[in-house]
Write an enzyme that holds these catalytic residues in place. Structure first.
Site, PDB file in Angstrom:
ATOM      1  CE1 TYR A  53       1.024   8.192   2.636  1.00 27.74           C
ATOM      2  CE2 TYR A  53       1.397   5.929   2.000  1.00 27.74           C
ATOM      3  CZ  TYR A  53       0.677   6.868   2.695  1.00 27.74           C
ATOM      4  OH  TYR A  53      -0.391   6.453   3.451  1.00 27.74           O
ATOM      5  CD  GLN A  71      -5.181   2.252   4.241  1.00 27.41           C
ATOM      6  OE1 GLN A  71      -4.157   2.705   4.722  1.00 27.41           O
ATOM      7  NE2 GLN A  71      -5.280   1.956   2.954  1.00 27.41           N
ATOM      8  CG  ASP A  81      -1.808   1.182   1.322  1.00 25.34           C
ATOM      9  OD1 ASP A  81      -2.794   1.189   0.569  1.00 25.34           O
ATOM     10  OD2 ASP A  81      -1.547   2.117   2.116  1.00 25.34           O
TER      11      ASP A  81
END
Ligand code: SF4
Ligand code: SF4
Length: 341
Positions: free
Chosen positions: A52, A162, A47
């Site tokens: 990021y 999530q 993931d």
């Protein structure tokens, strides 16, 4: 490694997945080597997120030639159709793939987010189209807000949810998870280590290993962490009375007002090092107050620059009263400093 099906997606993946934030700290070769080690140890779910930094790129590099062995999940923070499509194309390029197994609108938290995402011209329109084109196989969603996560689940539009779940954050077990299960959704548990606040990683993972169907996302930046997670999720679920007592001690120590180090509150226009300053109370428990002053002094001195504008608090997904907590920790730091001279 245990595997299971993620809701009704048809995705069968390792019960523990690899969380893609910590590899930001590694160089490209070290990150690729670690990701391939995770594959060797049985991880099949990875993931990451557009935001990021270079995490997607590193995964693309690591999985060249291995694409069919891994399930890739990534995320977009964009709420508009055009912008979300641009981020999706960027993710496909960085990940060196023609399809993303699970694509998730990232951290949907406010009513405005919800309306824009699902309204006309919103990102969801683009994602549904991309799913029809085969660029995305499933659409999931992530949130840090319990109320919003339940609202998202209720729409019936998403294949997975999530949400944070760990020893000290168990609120989702009451309603959110049963509601998601009733809709046949897969559940991804993020922040198994409470954003780094749980320093007994093995205990934190064994706590989650007992759950029947959570896919736990463990962020790793060392081979030892990968091995630890693989070992816990390869073995039987073990949870003793001593473990329960330790978990309770963590809950007592951290309380509910604790920082998960997600860094969404940054940057502060005054240069306050918010995340590290928010750790001060825990640091003083782990070190002595005198040592904490030495360890955190440079950070805590930046707190004096806070002008109480409140900007940071509006960005905290956990609704922490950041300026108030910073004032409290600065007073604690000052008292320790006085005691130390
Ligand atoms: S309230 Fe203080 S710490 Fe937060 S953004 Fe404003 S100046 Fe920075
Ligand atoms: S104060 Fe809130 S937004 Fe900032 S790092 Fe901590 S949990 Fe995240």
């Amino acid at each position: 490694m245990r595997t299971w099906e993620l809701g009704t997606t048809g995705i069968v993946a390792s019960a523990v997945g690899f969380g893609g934030i910590p590899i930001i700290r590694l160089d490209r070769e070290a990150a690729a080597a670690l990701l391939r080690h995770a594959v060797d140890r049985g991880f099949t779910f990875f993931d990451t997120a557009n935001r990021y930094l270079d995490s997607e790129e590193k995964m693309g590099l690591a999985f060249a030639g291995l694409r069919d062995k891994v399930v890739i999940a990534t995320k977009t923070g964009m709420r508009g159709a055009k912008e979300a499509m641009e981020e999706l194309e960027l993710s496909l390029t960085r990940l060196q793939t023609d399809r993303i197994d699970l694509y998730q609108p990232h951290q949907v938290s406010t009513p405005e987010d919800f309306e824009t995402l699902l309204g006309p011209g919103g990102a969801m329109e683009a994602l549904v189209k991309a799913r029809e084109q085969g660029k995305i196989l499933h659409i999931g969603v992530t949130s840090h807000s319990l109320e919003m996560a339940r609202k998202l689940v209720a729409t019936g539009l998403f294949a997975t949810i999530q949400f944070p779940y760990n020893i000290v954050e168990t609120e989702a077990a009451a309603d959110l998870f049963p509601e998601a299960r009733a809709k046949g959704m897969g559940i991804l548990a993020m922040k198994p280590f409470a954003g780094g606040m749980l320093d007994d990683g093995e205990l934190a993972l064994r706590f989650l290993r007992r759950e029947p169907d959570l896919l736990v996302l463990a962020g790793c930046d060392t081979a030892e962490q990968v091995d630890q997670a693989a070992d816990v999720f390869s073995g039987e679920a073990v949870w003793t009375e001593a473990d329960a007592a330790k978990a309770e001690a963590f809950r007592q120590e951290l309380g509910s007002r604790f920082c998960r180090r997600c860094e969404y509150c940054q940057p502060c226009p005054q240069g306050v090092r918010i995340t590290y300053a928010m750790m001060y109370k825990v640091v003083t428990k782990r070190l002595s107050p005198a040592k904490a002053v030495g360890f955190s002094g440079a950070t805590m001195e930046t707190v004096r620059e806070c002008i109480d504008c409140g900007e940071c608090a509006t960005r905290c997904p956990y609704n922490l009263p950041i300026p108030e907590m910073l004032r409290e920790y600065l007073a604690l730091y000052d008292s320790h400093k006085q005691g130390a001279v």
